[in-house]
Design a protein around this motif. Structure first.
Motif, PDB file in Angstrom:
ATOM      1  N   ARG A 185       6.724   8.148 -30.068  1.00  0.00           N
ATOM      2  CA  ARG A 185       7.543   9.343 -29.843  1.00  0.00           C
ATOM      3  C   ARG A 185       8.515   9.121 -28.686  1.00  0.00           C
ATOM      4  N   GLU A 186       8.094   8.337 -27.691  1.00  0.00           N
ATOM      5  CA  GLU A 186       8.959   8.079 -26.541  1.00  0.00           C
ATOM      6  C   GLU A 186      10.231   7.361 -26.974  1.00  0.00           C
ATOM      7  N   THR A 187      10.091   6.397 -27.883  1.00  0.00           N
ATOM      8  CA  THR A 187      11.266   5.676 -28.355  1.00  0.00           C
ATOM      9  C   THR A 187      12.158   6.576 -29.201  1.00  0.00           C
ATOM     10  N   ALA A 188      11.544   7.461 -29.994  1.00  0.00           N
ATOM     11  CA  ALA A 188      12.346   8.415 -30.767  1.00  0.00           C
ATOM     12  C   ALA A 188      13.151   9.308 -29.831  1.00  0.00           C
ATOM     13  N   ASN A 189      12.525   9.798 -28.768  1.00  0.00           N
ATOM     14  CA  ASN A 189      13.236  10.634 -27.804  1.00  0.00           C
ATOM     15  C   ASN A 189      14.353   9.859 -27.116  1.00  0.00           C
ATOM     16  N   GLU A 190      14.083   8.587 -26.823  1.00  0.00           N
ATOM     17  CA  GLU A 190      15.111   7.748 -26.203  1.00  0.00           C
ATOM     18  C   GLU A 190      16.299   7.568 -27.147  1.00  0.00           C
ATOM     19  N   MET A 191      16.004   7.415 -28.434  1.00  0.00           N
ATOM     20  CA  MET A 191      17.072   7.248 -29.420  1.00  0.00           C
ATOM     21  C   MET A 191      17.950   8.496 -29.497  1.00  0.00           C
ATOM     22  N   MET A 192      17.338   9.667 -29.316  1.00  0.00           N
ATOM     23  CA  MET A 192      18.099  10.914 -29.365  1.00  0.00           C
ATOM     24  C   MET A 192      19.088  11.046 -28.209  1.00  0.00           C
ATOM     25  N   ARG A 193      18.945  10.181 -27.212  1.00  0.00           N
ATOM     26  CA  ARG A 193      19.805  10.269 -26.035  1.00  0.00           C
ATOM     27  C   ARG A 193      20.618   8.994 -25.833  1.00  0.00           C
ATOM     28  N   ALA A 200      18.153  16.168 -28.901  1.00  0.00           N
ATOM     29  CA  ALA A 200      19.212  15.159 -28.923  1.00  0.00           C
ATOM     30  C   ALA A 200      20.388  15.557 -28.034  1.00  0.00           C
ATOM     31  N   THR A 201      20.932  14.577 -27.338  1.00  0.00           N
ATOM     32  CA  THR A 201      22.182  14.771 -26.594  1.00  0.00           C
ATOM     33  C   THR A 201      23.355  14.117 -27.305  1.00  0.00           C
ATOM     34  N   VAL A 202      23.074  13.331 -28.343  1.00  0.00           N
ATOM     35  CA  VAL A 202      24.135  12.776 -29.181  1.00  0.00           C
ATOM     36  C   VAL A 202      24.430  13.769 -30.306  1.00  0.00           C
ATOM     37  N   PRO A 203      25.603  13.679 -30.947  1.00  0.00           N
ATOM     38  CA  PRO A 203      25.901  14.590 -32.058  1.00  0.00           C
ATOM     39  C   PRO A 203      24.896  14.435 -33.197  1.00  0.00           C
ATOM     40  N   VAL A 204      24.501  15.555 -33.797  1.00  0.00           N
ATOM     41  CA  VAL A 204      23.483  15.567 -34.847  1.00  0.00           C
ATOM     42  C   VAL A 204      24.032  16.243 -36.092  1.00  0.00           C
ATOM     43  N   ILE A 205      23.756  15.657 -37.260  1.00  0.00           N
ATOM     44  CA  ILE A 205      23.973  16.339 -38.541  1.00  0.00           C
ATOM     45  C   ILE A 205      22.597  16.760 -39.037  1.00  0.00           C
ATOM     46  N   GLU A 206      22.402  18.046 -39.182  1.00  0.00           N
ATOM     47  CA  GLU A 206      21.081  18.580 -39.519  1.00  0.00           C
ATOM     48  C   GLU A 206      20.864  18.583 -41.033  1.00  0.00           C
ATOM     49  N   THR A 207      19.892  17.824 -41.471  1.00  0.00           N
ATOM     50  CA  THR A 207      19.481  17.892 -42.872  1.00  0.00           C
ATOM     51  C   THR A 207      18.308  18.851 -42.969  1.00  0.00           C
TER      52      THR A 207
END
Length: 415
Positions: free
Chosen positions: A183-191, A215-222
Motif C-alpha cells: 500500500r505504501e508504494t501505491a500511495n507513493e505512486m499517487m504522488r 492522489a496529487t497527480v491528475p486522476v481519471i475516475e473509472t
C-alpha cells in the motif's frame, strides 16, 4: 527489483522515445506483443495458476477468482485485443481543426501523447496488456501497478511484452510494472508529480475512492457499476427476460453487469415470476421490495437501502416495483453509479425520456448493459470505463488517452 523511483525515471525518459514513434513502428510492436503472448501462453497459464492457488487459499470470492482467471481462450482474446488496437487509426497527430485569424495567424488543435500514464488496478491480469497496448498506441509510456492477487500473472505478461518490444528494437521502458504491491508504494505512486501525467484507477469502489482522495497527480475516475434494468409498462416481457439474464448472469464479475431490476407496477405480476424463473438456473438470489415479495413470496430476501446501492459482483440482484417511469429514473439517479442503465420498452416516448433524463455514461434502450465495453463499441481494448464528466466518459479508448496541443503558424505577427 526496480524501485518505483527507478521506474518513474525510466518511464519519463521513455515517453519522449515513444512519442517519436510512427504509426508503423507502434503497430509493429503491438503485433509482436500479440504473437509473443500466443507463443508463450504456457508460461502465462503457469503463472496464473500460482495466483489462483494463492487466491483460493486466501479466500477470494467467486467473482474475484473469475476476474483473475486466465485460460487459453482468454489469452487469445487478449492477443486479439492487441491486434485490434494495432488496426485502429492512430489518434496522435490528428488535426482537429485549423482556423485563420484576421491578423493572418493560423491556429490549429492537434492530438498529442499524454506522456506517462499510470494505472492502478486489482485482480485483472488482462488489464496489464490492455492498458499497455492502448498507452503504447497512444504514444505514451505506462506505469502499471496491479493487485497482489494477480502479481505472478501480471509480471509474466509484462516481461513477455517488454521482451517483444526489445526484439523489435523498440523502447522497452514504454511498459513498466511496479513489482512492490504494498500500500505504501501505491500511495507513493499517487504522488508522482513530475513523472506521472495522469493516473487511472481501475477496480472496486474502495480502490477508486482511495486514489481519488489521496492522489496529487491528475486522476481519471473509472467507476463501479451498479447498473439497472428497468422493465417498462409496455415492455416485451420475453425480450426483457433475455436482456435481464444476459445483463446479470453472462459474467457476474464485471462492472457492466446488472445489479438491480426495476419493474413497472402494471407488468410486475406478469414479469416477476418470469424473471425469477429465468434467473433460477444460475441460482440468482433476489433482494426485493415488499411488493416484489408479495408477488414472489418469502424466498425473496427483503431489500435494504444498502442493497439498492450495492455492486454485488455475485449471483445476487436487488428488485423493486416502481409506480412509474419517473420513479424508475429517480431511483436510478439516486442509487446508480453513472455507469450503464437499460430500459426495456416498446414506447418511443418513454425510451427518449429515459435516454434524456438518466445520468449515466451509457444508456440503453432494449439492449443489455453488457455492451458497455471497448471491444463492443469498436474502440479495441479499453483502459477503463469513466463515470466522471471531465475529459473522458464511458469506455476509454485511444482518443481518451491523448491530450491536445495548439499549433500556431505565423509570418512575423507581433502583438
Amino acid at each position: 527489483m526496480r524501485t518505483l523511483a527507478d521506474i518513474a525515471q525510466a518511464a519519463k525518459a521513455a515517453k519522449y522515445e515513444v512519442a517519436r514513434l510512427g504509426t508503423n513502428d507502434k503497430n509493429r510492436g503491438l503485433m509482436a506483443i500479440a504473437h509473443a503472448l500466443t507463443n508463450r501462453s504456457a508460461e502465462i497459464l503457469a503463472a496464473n495458476a500460482v495466483d489462483l492457488q494463492e487466491g483460493r487459499k486466501n479466500g477470494l470470492g467467486e467473482g474475484l477468482l473469475d476476474r483473475l482467471l486466465l485460460t487459453e481462450a482468454r489469452i487469445q482474446g487478449i492477443a486479439e485485443g492487441c491486434r485490434q488496437v494495432a488496426a485502429l487509426s492512430d489518434p496522435v497527430g490528428e488535426v482537429l481543426w485549423q482556423r485563420t485569424r484576421p491578423n493572418g495567424l493560423k491556429i490549429g488543435l492537434t492530438r498529442v501523447p499524454m506522456g506517462v500514464i499510470g494505472i492502478i488496478y486489482e485482480a485483472r491480469p488482462n488489464v496489464t496488456v490492455d492498458a499497455a497496448a492502448l498507452c503504447f498506441k497512444a504514444g505514451s509510456a505506462c506505469i502499471l501497478r496491479g493487485g497482489k492477487e494477480a502479481f505472478h500473472s501480471s509480471l509474466c505478461l509484462t516481461n513477455i511484452m517488454r521482451d517483444a518490444l526489445a526484439a523489435e528494437g523498440l523502447p522497452v521502458n514504454a511498459i513498466n510494472l511496479v513489482e512492490d504491491t504494498s500500500r505504501e508504494t501505491a500511495n507513493e505512486m499517487m504522488r508522482l508529480n513530475g513523472y506521472l501525467d495522469v493516473l487511472i484507477p481501475r477496480g472496486g469502489a474502495g480502490l477508486i475512492q482511495a486514489v481519488v482522495r489521496n492522489a496529487t497527480v491528475p486522476v481519471i475516475e473509472t467507476g463501479t457499476g451498479n447498473c439497472h434494468v428497468y422493465v417498462d409498462a409496455s415492455a416485451d416481457l420475453d425480450m426483457a427476460a433475455r436482456i435481464l439474464v444476459n445483463a446479470k448472469c453472462q459474467r457476474i464479475s464485471v462492472c457492466n453487469a446488472a445489479e438491480s431490476l426495476l419493474v413497472h407496477q402494471d407488468v410486475a405480476e406478469a414479469f416477476l415470476p418470469l424473471a425469477a424463473q429465468a434467473l433460477a438456473p444460475d441460482g440468482v438470489k433476489l433482494h426485493g421490495c415488499p411488493r416484489t415479495r408479495a408477488i414472489l413470496g418469502d424466498a425473496v430476501l427483503p431489500a435494504t437501502e444498502e442493497d439498492y446501492g450495492k455492486e454485488y459482483l455475485a449471483y445476487e440482484i436487488s428488485v423493486k416495483v416502481v409506480d412509474s417511469l419517473e420513479q424508475a429514473i429517480a431511483h436510478i439517479n439516486t442509487f446508480g453509479t453513472g455507469h450503464s442503465e437499460c430500459i426495456v420498452t416498446r414506447d418511443y416516448t418513454a425510451s427518449q425520456q429515459f435516454l434524456d433524463q438518466v445520468d449515466a455514461a451509457a444508456v440503453y434502450v432494449n439492449a443489455s448493459t453488457r455492451f458497455t465495453d471497448g471491444f463492443e463499441f469498436g474502440f479495441g481494448a479499453e483502459i477503463g470505463i469513466s463515470t466522471q464528466k471531465l475529459h473522458a466518459r464511458g469506455p476509454m479508448g485511444l482518443e481518451a488517452l491523448t491530450s491536445q496541443k495548439y499549433i500556431i503558424y505565423g509570418n512575423g505577427q507581433v502583438r
